[in-house]
Design an enzyme around this catalytic site. Structure first.
Site, PDB file in Angstrom:
ATOM      1  N   PRO A 149       0.937  -1.261   0.107  1.00  0.00           N
ATOM      2  CA  PRO A 149      -0.012   0.022   0.000  1.00  0.00           C
ATOM      3  C   PRO A 149       0.747   1.506  -0.125  1.00  0.00           C
ATOM      4  O   PRO A 149       0.679   2.338   1.693  1.00  0.00           O
ATOM      5  CB  PRO A 149      -1.190  -0.201   1.838  1.00  0.00           C
ATOM      6  N   CYS A 150       0.939   1.880  -1.166  1.00  0.00           N
ATOM      7  CA  CYS A 150       1.807   2.845  -0.933  1.00  0.00           C
ATOM      8  C   CYS A 150       1.777   4.624  -1.031  1.00  0.00           C
ATOM      9  O   CYS A 150       1.917   5.181  -0.829  1.00  0.00           O
ATOM     10  CB  CYS A 150       2.623   3.014  -2.710  1.00  0.00           C
ATOM     11  N   HIS A 151      -0.496   4.141  -1.713  1.00  0.00           N
ATOM     12  CA  HIS A 151      -0.488   5.056  -0.872  1.00  0.00           C
ATOM     13  C   HIS A 151      -0.619   4.921   0.338  1.00  0.00           C
ATOM     14  O   HIS A 151      -1.106   6.410   0.729  1.00  0.00           O
ATOM     15  CB  HIS A 151      -1.990   4.849  -2.201  1.00  0.00           C
TER      16      HIS A 151
END
Length: 189
Positions: A137-139
């Protein structure tokens, strides 16, 4: 198991996953068209064929779809094939996978989790190479001071903000990260 991919509908548009016998080899967020999405997949994974997902990958599709509909689903159990990743990138992605839905951390905080010598910039560059958005989940990693930071997927920061809004994500101590001014969010804070 031969390398394969599938495209599936989500609340934000058509997404895709690719996999092999080890696990996911890639995740793609929506593009401007299904044709363009397929072209991106084939260019990144030559020889991959479109196929219905087998058991574990079918479960991954269901979990990703549910998360993008606003359910607080933990995707950290979805297997990924990290055998071709740089060792630093693998550490960054493993650390990012510990951030639960609805929470965010800063690039600097994630760098501290990765190693004593990692910098926020190093982490940001690694996340820019992330082949598994949503699952890694780089967001959920943001800039210092409650700023959004970058995002390399199609739609860039607009997509990042949309994903974080779907998750009603919060950073401890930063009231205005994704809040609309003068809107009472009641018990969600």
């Amino acid at each position: 198991m031969s390398p394969a991919f599938t495209i599936f509908a989500t609340a934000i548009g058509d997404c895709a996953i690719a996999w092999n016998a080890v696990g996911l080899t890639g995740v793609w967020l929506p593009d401007t068209s299904g044709t363009r999405l397929r072209a991106r997949i084939v260019s990144r994974r030559p020889g991959v064929v479109e196929a219905p997902p087998p058991g574990t990958m079918k479960q991954a599709v269901g979990a990703i779809t549910a998360l993008l509909q606003g359910e607080r689903i933990d995707l950290s159990a979805i297997p990924i094939d990290d055998t071709t990743l740089d060792a630093f990138d693998a550490r960054v992605y493993n650390a990012a996978r510990t951030i639960p839905p609805g929470r965010v951390v800063t690039y600097a905080a994630l760098a501290e989790r990765v190693s004593a010598t990692a910098s926020a910039r190093d982490v940001g560059q690694s996340l820019g190479r992330n082949p598994f958005p949503i699952v890694v989940p780089c967001h959920r990693i943001v800039a210092a001071g409650g700023q959004l930071g970058g995002f390399s997927a199609p739609g860039e920061t607009t997509t990042k903000r949309r994903l974080l809004t779907i998750e009603d994500a919060r950073l401890d101590g930063v009231e205005d990260l994704f809040d609309t001014p003068n809107v009472d969010r009641g018990s969600k804070r």
